[in-house]
Design a protein around this motif. Structure first.
Motif: not given
Length: 314
Positions: A123-124, A126, A161, A177, A179, A184, A186-187
């Motif tokens: 999970r990204l 953003l 990604h 990023a 993953v 998960q 956070k970016v």
């Protein structure tokens, strides 16, 4: 590897679904979708999952069928496209016919696959700074992210990604990023205004050193010049006085008086020049690290029976 009996069932089901009145399609498209499904099943049986997935995807594009969705989910999972697999299994549960025995037999396997995949996908999360810029466009792995999805965790396949962010009035920003499975992250992508001022000039550090030496030479010249001028004035006045007291203008007393007056003029002139040079050096702030001789000027005191003074050289 999926048993041959399973794929035979899938093929038969796809054939049956080809006659279902879900939506109007040309017989040619339905026939081609059926053929692509058969090819996908054969490739999957041989473990050639990437090619099988491609056939299932093309078959689904020509005719949407629940068992094609299920088969696409299996192939996508095998090649590591977990998000696609998860959504294919979910779509199968939505579109399956509860009254169809073949569909019903794959319902529980699909649910089990969904449970397992939900734990494996990444999970990204953003975030864009500043928030809410005009004409914001975000792409992840080359695909546009809808505005409604921004600010919410986005499921992604495990791996690296690429992120590209564009907005009106800001420079394009890129980020990557990585993953892991079930992770998960956070970016935060910070946008830089196009007309932002760059950092100002860097001020050199203040280094405190020893106090500068006092300007000795200008002070010596100024003081010496004043003394020389006073001495010259004194000698000149003495010469004038002796000239006045001389009995005759051409006698030795008068000659001595004239010599004293001339000496007074010279010494006074030297004093004026020396004092002027010292004052100029002080005003101009010229460094004075050398004695007065280095500037081409020398001042020496002298004493005579008639007075004291300085001798200067320029």
């Amino acid at each position: 590897m999926i048993p041959r009996r399973l794929f035979t069932s899938l093929v038969l089901a796809a054939v049956l679904l080809g006659h279902a009145p879900a939506r109007a399609q040309s017989p040619a498209d339905v026939a081609l979708a059926r053929e692509l499904f058969r090819e996908g099943a054969t490739l999957a049986e041989g473990g050639r999952w990437a090619e099988a997935r491609e056939r299932y995807a093309r078959s689904l594009a020509l005719k949407r069928a629940p068992l094609t969705l299920y088969s696409l989910g299996v192939a996508s999972r095998e090649v590591g496209r977990l998000v696609e697999a998860l959504e294919s299994f979910r779509a199968f549960l939505v579109e399956m016919d509860p009254e169809n025995a073949t569909h019903k037999s794959y319902e529980q396997p699909a649910r089990d696959a969904i449970t397992a995949l939900e734990k494996r996908v990444g999970r990204l999360d953003l975030r864009i700074v500043p928030a809410g810029p005009r004409a914001l466009a975000v792409r992840v792995d080359g695909l546009d992210v809808p505005q409604a999805a921004l600010g919410l965790p986005r499921i992604v396949d495990p791996g690296e990604h690429g992120i590209v962010v564009r907005a009106e009035g800001y420079r394009e920003a890129k980020a990557t990023a990585k993953v892991g499975e079930g992770e998960q992250i956070k970016v935060t992508v910070k946008l830089e205004p196009i007309h932002a001022k760059g950092p100002g000039p860097v001020k050199p550090p203040i280094v405190e050193g020893p106090e500068p030496e006092r300007p000795i030479a200008p002070i010596v010249l100024l003081a010496g010049g004043a003394v020389a001028f006073a001495s010259g004035l004194t000698v000149g006045l003495i010469g004038v006085q002796k000239a006045s007291d001389a009995p005759v203008q051409d006698g030795p007393e008068a000659a001595e008086a004239r010599r004293l007056a001339l000496a007074g003029d010279i010494v006074g002139s030297v004093g004026i020049l020396a004092a002027g040079a010292g004052a100029a050096m002080l005003l101009l702030g010229k460094p004075q690290d050398t004695p007065a001789e280095s500037s081409g000027i020398s001042v020496k005191p002298f004493v005579t029976p008639t007075g004291v003074g300085l001798v200067g050289r320029f």
